[in-house]
Design a protein around this motif. Structure first.
Motif, PDB file in Angstrom:
ATOM      1  N   GLU A 148       0.826  -1.209   0.000  1.00  0.00           N
ATOM      2  CA  GLU A 148       0.000   0.000   0.000  1.00  0.00           C
ATOM      3  C   GLU A 148       0.860   1.259   0.000  1.00  0.00           C
ATOM      4  OE1 GLU A 148      -3.271   0.356   2.610  1.00  0.00           O
ATOM      5  OE2 GLU A 148      -4.066  -1.663   2.206  1.00  0.00           O
ATOM      6  N   LEU A 149       2.030   1.179   0.663  1.00  0.00           N
ATOM      7  CA  LEU A 149       2.932   2.330   0.709  1.00  0.00           C
ATOM      8  C   LEU A 149       3.813   2.428  -0.538  1.00  0.00           C
ATOM      9  CD1 LEU A 149       4.014   1.992   4.444  1.00  0.00           C
ATOM     10  CD2 LEU A 149       2.665   3.871   3.477  1.00  0.00           C
ATOM     11  N   ARG A 150       3.797   1.336  -1.338  1.00  0.00           N
ATOM     12  CA  ARG A 150       4.574   1.260  -2.579  1.00  0.00           C
ATOM     13  C   ARG A 150       6.071   1.404  -2.325  1.00  0.00           C
ATOM     14  NH1 ARG A 150       0.749   4.620  -6.931  1.00  0.00           N
ATOM     15  NH2 ARG A 150      -1.097   3.295  -6.622  1.00  0.00           N
ATOM     16  N   ILE A 151       6.522   0.673  -1.313  1.00  0.00           N
ATOM     17  CA  ILE A 151       7.956   0.591  -1.040  1.00  0.00           C
ATOM     18  C   ILE A 151       8.317  -0.876  -0.850  1.00  0.00           C
ATOM     19  CG2 ILE A 151       8.016   2.871   0.062  1.00  0.00           C
ATOM     20  CD1 ILE A 151       8.227   1.431   2.760  1.00  0.00           C
ATOM     21  N   ALA A 152       9.611  -1.179  -0.879  1.00  0.00           N
ATOM     22  CA  ALA A 152      10.069  -2.553  -0.695  1.00  0.00           C
ATOM     23  C   ALA A 152       9.869  -2.969   0.757  1.00  0.00           C
ATOM     24  CB  ALA A 152      11.527  -2.677  -1.090  1.00  0.00           C
ATOM     25  N   GLN A 153       9.502  -4.228   0.972  1.00  0.00           N
ATOM     26  CA  GLN A 153       9.259  -4.703   2.329  1.00  0.00           C
ATOM     27  C   GLN A 153      10.509  -4.603   3.206  1.00  0.00           C
ATOM     28  OE1 GLN A 153       7.166  -8.462   2.799  1.00  0.00           O
ATOM     29  NE2 GLN A 153       8.248  -8.853   4.720  1.00  0.00           N
ATOM     30  N   PRO A 154      11.702  -4.970   2.721  1.00  0.00           N
ATOM     31  CA  PRO A 154      12.890  -4.836   3.582  1.00  0.00           C
ATOM     32  C   PRO A 154      13.111  -3.398   4.049  1.00  0.00           C
ATOM     33  CG  PRO A 154      13.376  -6.243   1.704  1.00  0.00           C
ATOM     34  CD  PRO A 154      12.026  -5.642   1.443  1.00  0.00           C
ATOM     35  N   ALA A 155      12.823  -2.437   3.166  1.00  0.00           N
ATOM     36  CA  ALA A 155      13.000  -1.032   3.558  1.00  0.00           C
ATOM     37  C   ALA A 155      11.998  -0.639   4.642  1.00  0.00           C
ATOM     38  CB  ALA A 155      12.830  -0.139   2.327  1.00  0.00           C
ATOM     39  N   LEU A 156      10.766  -1.141   4.513  1.00  0.00           N
ATOM     40  CA  LEU A 156       9.751  -0.848   5.524  1.00  0.00           C
ATOM     41  C   LEU A 156      10.125  -1.491   6.857  1.00  0.00           C
ATOM     42  CD1 LEU A 156       7.026   0.314   6.368  1.00  0.00           C
ATOM     43  CD2 LEU A 156       5.916  -1.733   5.436  1.00  0.00           C
ATOM     44  N   SER A 157      10.548  -2.748   6.813  1.00  0.00           N
ATOM     45  CA  SER A 157      10.955  -3.443   8.048  1.00  0.00           C
ATOM     46  C   SER A 157      12.098  -2.705   8.734  1.00  0.00           C
ATOM     47  CB  SER A 157      11.370  -4.880   7.722  1.00  0.00           C
ATOM     48  OG  SER A 157      10.291  -5.612   7.178  1.00  0.00           O
ATOM     49  N   LYS A 158      13.036  -2.222   7.949  1.00  0.00           N
ATOM     50  CA  LYS A 158      14.186  -1.498   8.510  1.00  0.00           C
ATOM     51  C   LYS A 158      13.733  -0.192   9.152  1.00  0.00           C
ATOM     52  CE  LYS A 158      18.815   0.136   7.273  1.00  0.00           C
ATOM     53  NZ  LYS A 158      19.821   0.274   6.174  1.00  0.00           N
ATOM     54  N   THR A 159      12.767   0.492   8.514  1.00  0.00           N
ATOM     55  CA  THR A 159      12.257   1.755   9.062  1.00  0.00           C
ATOM     56  C   THR A 159      11.575   1.526  10.406  1.00  0.00           C
ATOM     57  OG1 THR A 159      11.935   2.673   6.848  1.00  0.00           O
ATOM     58  CG2 THR A 159      10.686   3.684   8.634  1.00  0.00           C
ATOM     59  N   ILE A 160      10.761   0.478  10.491  1.00  0.00           N
ATOM     60  CA  ILE A 160      10.060   0.173  11.741  1.00  0.00           C
ATOM     61  C   ILE A 160      11.060  -0.227  12.836  1.00  0.00           C
ATOM     62  CG2 ILE A 160       8.378  -1.341  12.862  1.00  0.00           C
ATOM     63  CD1 ILE A 160       7.156   0.740  10.965  1.00  0.00           C
ATOM     64  N   SER A 161      12.058  -1.015  12.461  1.00  0.00           N
ATOM     65  CA  SER A 161      13.078  -1.431  13.435  1.00  0.00           C
ATOM     66  C   SER A 161      13.845  -0.223  13.963  1.00  0.00           C
ATOM     67  CB  SER A 161      14.046  -2.426  12.785  1.00  0.00           C
ATOM     68  OG  SER A 161      13.376  -3.618  12.440  1.00  0.00           O
ATOM     69  N   ARG A 162      14.138   0.723  13.080  1.00  0.00           N
ATOM     70  CA  ARG A 162      14.867   1.926  13.509  1.00  0.00           C
ATOM     71  C   ARG A 162      14.020   2.765  14.460  1.00  0.00           C
ATOM     72  NH1 ARG A 162      16.349   3.376   8.800  1.00  0.00           N
ATOM     73  NH2 ARG A 162      14.883   5.112   8.435  1.00  0.00           N
ATOM     74  N   LEU A 163      12.693   2.823  14.202  1.00  0.00           N
ATOM     75  CA  LEU A 163      11.799   3.552  15.100  1.00  0.00           C
ATOM     76  C   LEU A 163      11.773   2.885  16.470  1.00  0.00           C
ATOM     77  CD1 LEU A 163       9.606   5.699  15.639  1.00  0.00           C
ATOM     78  CD2 LEU A 163       7.918   4.114  14.670  1.00  0.00           C
ATOM     79  N   GLU A 164      11.725   1.566  16.498  1.00  0.00           N
ATOM     80  CA  GLU A 164      11.727   0.844  17.772  1.00  0.00           C
ATOM     81  C   GLU A 164      13.032   1.066  18.523  1.00  0.00           C
ATOM     82  OE1 GLU A 164       8.805  -2.973  17.014  1.00  0.00           O
ATOM     83  OE2 GLU A 164      10.772  -3.009  16.047  1.00  0.00           O
ATOM     84  N   GLU A 165      14.140   1.139  17.799  1.00  0.00           N
ATOM     85  CA  GLU A 165      15.433   1.418  18.441  1.00  0.00           C
ATOM     86  C   GLU A 165      15.437   2.810  19.055  1.00  0.00           C
ATOM     87  OE1 GLU A 165      18.442   0.888  15.507  1.00  0.00           O
ATOM     88  OE2 GLU A 165      18.045  -1.255  15.244  1.00  0.00           O
ATOM     89  N   ASP A 166      14.864   3.774  18.350  1.00  0.00           N
ATOM     90  CA  ASP A 166      14.799   5.144  18.882  1.00  0.00           C
ATOM     91  C   ASP A 166      13.968   5.203  20.157  1.00  0.00           C
ATOM     92  OD1 ASP A 166      16.305   6.024  16.749  1.00  0.00           O
ATOM     93  OD2 ASP A 166      14.592   6.787  15.598  1.00  0.00           O
ATOM     94  N   LEU A 167      12.883   4.417  20.189  1.00  0.00           N
ATOM     95  CA  LEU A 167      11.997   4.423  21.360  1.00  0.00           C
ATOM     96  C   LEU A 167      12.511   3.549  22.491  1.00  0.00           C
ATOM     97  CD1 LEU A 167       8.571   4.203  19.480  1.00  0.00           C
ATOM     98  CD2 LEU A 167       9.437   6.187  20.722  1.00  0.00           C
ATOM     99  N   GLY A 168      13.324   2.575  22.151  1.00  0.00           N
ATOM    100  CA  GLY A 168      13.882   1.682  23.157  1.00  0.00           C
ATOM    101  C   GLY A 168      12.982   0.541  23.561  1.00  0.00           C
ATOM    102  N   VAL A 169      11.877   0.342  22.840  1.00  0.00           N
ATOM    103  CA  VAL A 169      10.953  -0.766  23.129  1.00  0.00           C
ATOM    104  C   VAL A 169      10.430  -1.323  21.805  1.00  0.00           C
ATOM    105  CG1 VAL A 169      10.208   0.079  25.395  1.00  0.00           C
ATOM    106  CG2 VAL A 169       8.958   0.783  23.327  1.00  0.00           C
ATOM    107  N   PRO A 170      10.056  -2.606  21.767  1.00  0.00           N
ATOM    108  CA  PRO A 170       9.391  -3.138  20.561  1.00  0.00           C
ATOM    109  C   PRO A 170       7.945  -2.655  20.517  1.00  0.00           C
ATOM    110  CG  PRO A 170       9.504  -4.834  22.241  1.00  0.00           C
ATOM    111  CD  PRO A 170      10.265  -3.654  22.791  1.00  0.00           C
ATOM    112  N   LEU A 171       7.475  -2.378  19.323  1.00  0.00           N
ATOM    113  CA  LEU A 171       6.090  -1.933  19.143  1.00  0.00           C
ATOM    114  C   LEU A 171       5.176  -3.062  18.670  1.00  0.00           C
ATOM    115  CD1 LEU A 171       6.883   1.461  17.364  1.00  0.00           C
ATOM    116  CD2 LEU A 171       6.230   1.113  19.767  1.00  0.00           C
ATOM    117  N   PHE A 172       5.800  -4.142  18.199  1.00  0.00           N
ATOM    118  CA  PHE A 172       5.054  -5.287  17.686  1.00  0.00           C
ATOM    119  C   PHE A 172       5.574  -6.573  18.303  1.00  0.00           C
ATOM    120  CE2 PHE A 172       4.937  -2.044  14.397  1.00  0.00           C
ATOM    121  CZ  PHE A 172       3.606  -2.029  13.998  1.00  0.00           C
ATOM    122  N   ASP A 173       4.680  -7.531  18.490  1.00  0.00           N
ATOM    123  CA  ASP A 173       5.081  -8.899  18.816  1.00  0.00           C
ATOM    124  C   ASP A 173       5.229  -9.636  17.496  1.00  0.00           C
ATOM    125  OD1 ASP A 173       4.980  -8.448  21.545  1.00  0.00           O
ATOM    126  OD2 ASP A 173       2.860  -9.008  21.690  1.00  0.00           O
TER     127      ASP A 173
END
Length: 294
Positions: free
Chosen positions: A24-49
């Motif tokens: 839906e975002l029209r981006i590659a899945q690895p790039a999206l996964s990396k973006t979410i992982s970087r956000l979780e690193e910034d917050l210091g907690v996982p956002l998803f199980d």
């Protein structure tokens, strides 16, 4: 923390599916996964199980999502207000509505008077409309029953009687009024259970002291009208759809007095453009005039 990260997070949180979100975002899945992982690193907690390829929003994610949606909605409001002030708003109004005849006629007359307004209309179930409004995805929704919720404002625009429709040749075909309790043993043709109209009419029956004997359930009033012609039962029928009942006979219900009220609702804290305010004012005037003529 970047704005794009937050937008991507909202999409993944709503879908709880990385591949679908990437599509839906029209981006590659690895790039999206990396973006979410970087956000979780910034917050210091996982956002998803994460369980294999499945992901699910956890308690941290749910708490964060509410704040992010509110922040993005405020930013969107700010952009719209600035565009409006700068004369670039271009008259966009987003509305979720029903197939009700009165609303389609009103929308047609509004567009005839305001051809420059870009009115985008969607249909959605009642619960979905409420969420669209809360998330800032729409400016207005037409809804019944009226929304009673903190942060939601609205105005009642249309109140109509709900009548009892009986098939041609029914023993009540010459009646003009009736107490609903008299229909306690009648077979009913009804809208399906997941529809607010059904919840309302079941409530009318409860007030009259009985549970309706449903022999036929359908999705919309056009199907109710079809089955009425077969003579298999009676049905509740909205006053404003009177001419669509075909040859069925419509009887006013004296007791209980059966009414439904539609509301035009909007979010209190959402910026409404000049075009949106023009639309709201027109809707209110239209239905005041309509009620005065009936």
């Amino acid at each position: 923390m970047e704005l794009l990260q937050l937008q991507y997070f909202c999409k993944v949180a709503r879908l709880e599916h990385m591949t679908k979100a990437a599509q839906e975002l029209r981006i590659a899945q690895p790039a999206l996964s990396k973006t979410i992982s970087r956000l979780e690193e910034d917050l210091g907690v996982p956002l998803f199980d994460r369980r294999g390829r499945q992901i699910q929003l956890n308690a941290f994610g749910k708490a964060f999502l509410g704040k992010v949606e509110a922040a993005l909605a405020l930013l969107d409001d700010g952009q719209r207000e600035i565009a409006d002030l700068a004369g670039r708003e271009q008259g966009k109004v987003l509305v979720s509505t029903t197939t009700h005849k009165c609303f389609s006629e009103m929308i047609g007359s509004f567009l005839a008077l305001h051809p420059d307004v870009q009115l985008r209309i969607t249909q959605a179930p009642a619960a979905e409309k409420e969420q669209q409004l809360i998330k800032g995805e729409i400016d207005f929704c037409f809804t019944f029953p009226p929304l009673v919720r903190e942060g939601i404002d609205g105005v009642s625009i249309l109140t109509e009687e709900i009548l009892l429709a009986v098939p041609p040749g029914h023993r009540w075909a010459n009646r003009t009024t009736i107490d609903l309790a008299e229909a306690a043993h009648e077979p009913f043709i009804s809208i399906k259970e997941d529809n607010p109209f059904r919840w309302m009419t079941d409530g009318f029956c409860q007030q009259a002291g009985f549970a309706p004997h449903i022999i036929c359930e359908v999705d919309e009033h056009s199907a109710v009208a079809h089955f009425l012609q077969t003579g298999i039962g009676v049905a509740f029928w909205p006053q404003t759809l009177g001419e669509k009942a075909g040859s069925a006979h419509l009887i006013r219900i004296q007791k209980p007095y059966c009414l439904r009220t539609y509301q035009l609702a909007w979010r209190k804290d959402r910026y409404l453009s000049q075009s949106a305010r023009t639309f709201r004012d027109y809707v209110v005037r239209y239905f005041v005039d309509l009620q005065s003529r009936t």
